[in-house]
Design an enzyme around this catalytic site. Structure first.
Site, short mmCIF file in Angstrom:
data_model
loop_
_atom_site.label_atom_id
_atom_site.label_comp_id
_atom_site.label_asym_id
_atom_site.label_seq_id
_atom_site.Cartn_x
_atom_site.Cartn_y
_atom_site.Cartn_z
N TYR A 1 -5.77 5.42 -7.03
CA TYR A 1 -5.97 5.34 -5.59
C TYR A 1 -7.36 4.78 -5.36
O TYR A 1 -8.35 5.48 -5.47
CB TYR A 1 -5.84 6.73 -4.97
CG TYR A 1 -6.11 6.78 -3.48
CD1 TYR A 1 -5.31 6.08 -2.58
CD2 TYR A 1 -7.16 7.52 -2.98
CE1 TYR A 1 -5.57 6.13 -1.22
CE2 TYR A 1 -7.42 7.59 -1.60
CZ TYR A 1 -6.62 6.89 -0.74
OH TYR A 1 -6.87 6.94 0.61
N TYR B 1 0.85 -1.21 0.00
CA TYR B 1 0.00 0.00 0.00
C TYR B 1 0.88 1.25 0.00
O TYR B 1 1.72 1.44 0.89
CB TYR B 1 -0.89 -0.03 1.24
CG TYR B 1 -2.08 0.90 1.18
CD1 TYR B 1 -3.33 0.43 0.79
CD2 TYR B 1 -1.97 2.23 1.55
CE1 TYR B 1 -4.43 1.27 0.76
CE2 TYR B 1 -3.07 3.07 1.53
CZ TYR B 1 -4.30 2.59 1.14
OH TYR B 1 -5.40 3.42 1.12
#
Lengths: 305, 379
Positions: B332, B288
């Protein structure tokens, strides 16, 4: 009018003339060359150009725009198209103008006595852009400059026509407010009285911050408030640049302060330029007023490093 | 090893202005994921999403033809929820409370509410108070909270911001080859990273992931049923959540040293324990990447390298990371697109396929209570 509508109208001016049949107000002359060179702090040109003869001087190429400027009386000879473009931007609130950059190509030297003529075209009008000055459109004009009818140089000039951004000093009263509830009200009551209060677990003795209704070490709900000395060091820090925050002028520094009591808290770092802050720098507590809110901040001391 | 598998993935286009509602994005992603499996909407009996998602399970079900639901669950803590949605689904199918579970996340995060704009105030709940300690001092954006950790990280190991640049350059190199990525065809150099403007020093613009409108969905079922479907099962070899002692949400400044990610350490220990695997067994890591420093800290917490060595590991290229381009390069999507990339690697269908990738580590948002997965080929 929507942004898209305005952009479409502006783009329609691309390729249209900005100046047609412009004439330099004076021929290229030695007095203007001398004034320009003195103002720029550069030596003047030779008074004679080899092969051309005495009494004829060559102008520095960077003077190209000088010979087409219209003087203090304002722009003359602009086309109706250019005036319409400016009026359209005025109506859209883009009432301010700033020259941003210029590119020049030099094709033939300019010499004293040359008669200057020029034509300009609106080369491009940018989509809406937001700059530090404000939001507006860049207009690029391309001017062909002729000496005695012969193409001597190309002058590409870009201006920003914009709606000025509101500029004013940040008022601390506009800063975001602390978030206060029953669990941490005691801390902010302490701050209002210029006391920096941390919690101490009365079961295991551990001192803690941030305020919580129980001990993270032993789980006890019993605690007392103790006043911190206000001495500490910078444990980490951030220099904030973006986005704009109400009540602050960027760049500003925010520190993670480790107090002498061993607990850490977030606060403003004052009294030192952001670029000079270092981890380990000693700091001391002060209180500042932001509107009706007292805030604890920390002054950093460079000599302590 | 759980006896559950991911059997379908589906996404919308990743854009900056979808022009549609968040519910429409969620529904499109769910339809696409179901189409990938060959299952019908009526086969779905469980749904999982984020507490932050604005499209309730029942709304998505109504808009996609999904009927009765026997299991619905939501996971908290922003992007930290990503892999935990799959964990919830795997728990449900292995416990027998659901047969087919859809996990989804969709938002107009660029054209609607942008997280990067920060917060100006919060209601005085426990969460509001925890975040509120920084607000009057102007520490109020995700980048600012990450930067406090990043500064400490650089200090602890005597590093410069160039180590963050290696993450940005690596992600964008993969994104440049990924047609689904927003930054398709636009690789980046270390010099461009170093020249990008400061956002919250020591973080530059190119250390912060982009903002995106879009949706991503995944379909989970039992391994037995997965073997009857059209795609090869991607086995959920291990799934874990993690919160550390003294855990905060993005403001973990007060306990231990903020140059690390203890919640990621919790997930790492669980995943290695439950899978019987270790760092050397991983073929691809999808980490991430809301902010570049967190990728380095995750590599270190998972034991792919020693403390402070993450930048060197990324620069070396020996461990393929974020082969979809990451959130910095592709989109995102709160980490859900990273799980989809893990699935593609195991299937052998990534645009940046690592040959023979059989085991993929996927992580979720860090700096908050987080989660992780190890995905593996069947058999």
């Amino acid at each position: 009018m929507t942004v898209a509508d305005l952009s479409a109208q502006l783009t329609a001016y691309e390729g249209r003339s900005a100046v047609l049949g412009g004439r330099g107000r004076d021929p290229v002359d030695a007095a203007m060359i001398r004034h320009w060179c003195e103002a720029m702090g550069v030596p003047g040109p030779d008074p004679a150009v080899p092969g051309v003869g005495p009494g004829v001087a060559e102008a520095p190429p960077a003077m190209l725009q000088v010979w087409i400027m219209s003087g203090l009386s304002g722009a003359v000879g602009r086309t109706a198209a250019y005036e319409e473009l400016v009026a359209l931007l005025d109506r859209a609130g883009c009432t301010a103008v700033v020259a941003t950059d210029c590119e020049q190509e030099y094709l033939r030297p300019l010499r004293t006595g040359d008669e200057i003529t020029f034509d300009a075209v609106i080369e491009s009008v940018s989509p809406r852009k937001t700059t530090a000055l404000g939001t507006g459109h860049f207009i690029t004009t391309r001017t062909e400059i002729r000496a005695n009818g012969e193409l001597a140089g190309i002058h590409r000039f870009r201006v920003l026509r914009y709606a000025p951004a509101r500029t004013r000093t940040a008022s601390p009263a506009e800063r975001p407010r602390p978030v206060i509830n029953r669990d941490n009200a005691g801390f902010w009551e302490g701050v209002a009285g210029h006391r920096l209060l941390i919690q101490r677990c009365t079961a295991c003795g551990r001192q803690r911050f941030p305020w919580l209704p129980g001990c993270g070490e032993c789980g006890s709900p019993l605690w007392e408030a103790v006043e911190a000395s206000g001495e500490g060091v910078v444990f980490s820090y951030v220099v904030m640049h973006h986005p704009p925050v109400p009540g602050f002028e960027a760049p500003y520094a925010v520190g993670l302060i480790e107090l002498a009591e061993g607990v850490r808290m977030i606060s403003s770092l004052v009294g030192v330029a952001p670029a000079r802050i270092r981890i380990g720098m000693p700091v001391a507590l002060e209180f500042v007023r932001a509107g009706d809110q007292e805030l604890p901040v920390f002054r950093a001391y460079e000599e302590g490093l | 090893m759980t006896a559950a598998a991911i059997v379908g993935i589906g996404a919308t286009a990743f854009t900056k202005d979808s022009g549609r509602s968040e519910l429409a994005l969620a529904a499109e992603a769910v339809r696409a994921a179901l189409a990938d499996t060959g299952l019908a909407p009526g086969d779905v009996d469980g749904m999982v999403t984020f507490t932050m998602d604005t499209s309730p399970e029942i709304a998505v079900a109504r808009a996609t033809g999904i009927g009765e639901l026997a299991f619905f669950s939501r996971v908290h803590y922003g992007g930290g929820a990503a892999c935990a949605t799959v964990q919830q689904a795997a728990l449900a199918v292995t416990a027998g409370v659901a047969d087919v579970v859809v996990c989804y996340r969709a938002f107009n995060e660029r054209s609607g509410r942008r997280f990067g704009a920060g917060v100006r105030g919060r209601e005085p709940s426990a969460e509001g108070v925890a975040l509120g300690w920084g607000l009057p001092f102007g520490l109020l954006t995700p980048a600012s909270w990450a930067a406090m950790h990043a500064r400490r990280y650089l200090h602890m190991y005597g590093l410069t911001t160039e180590v963050f640049g290696h993450v940005a350059v690596t992600d964008r190199r993969y994104a440049a080859r990924n047609p689904a990525a927003y930054f398709h065809g636009r690789p980046l150099t270390l010099a461009e990273h170093a020249a990008s403007r400061w956002i919250a020093e020591p973080l530059r613009l190119l250390d912060c992931c982009q903002e995106t409108d879009g949706g991503q969905a995944l379909v989970v079922t039992s391994l037995a049923r997965a073997r009857t479907l059209r795609r090869p099962p991607v086995v959920i070899a291990a799934a874990a959540q993690g919160a550390a002692r003294g855990q905060e949400q993005m403001t973990g400044f007060y306990e231990g040293d903020p140059g690390g990610l203890p919640e990621t350490g919790v997930v790492a220990r669980r995943l290695w324990r439950d899978s019987g695997l270790g760092p050397a067994d991983v073929d691809v890591a999808v980490l991430y990447d809301h902010f570049t420093p967190y990728v380095l800290m995750q590599l270190e917490e998972f034991g792919f390298c020693g403390p402070g060595e993450g930048g060197g590991l990324v620069a070396s290229g020996t461990l393929p990371i974020n082969t979809h381009g990451g959130q910095l390069g592709e989109a995102y999507l709160h980490g859900m697109n990273g799980i989809a990339e893990g699935v593609r690697q195991v299937r052998g269908t990534s645009v940046n396929q690592v040959p023979g990738a059989g085991r993929v580590l996927v992580t979720a948002g860090s700096g908050v209570p987080t989660s992780g997965l190890i995905l593996a080929a069947d058999g």
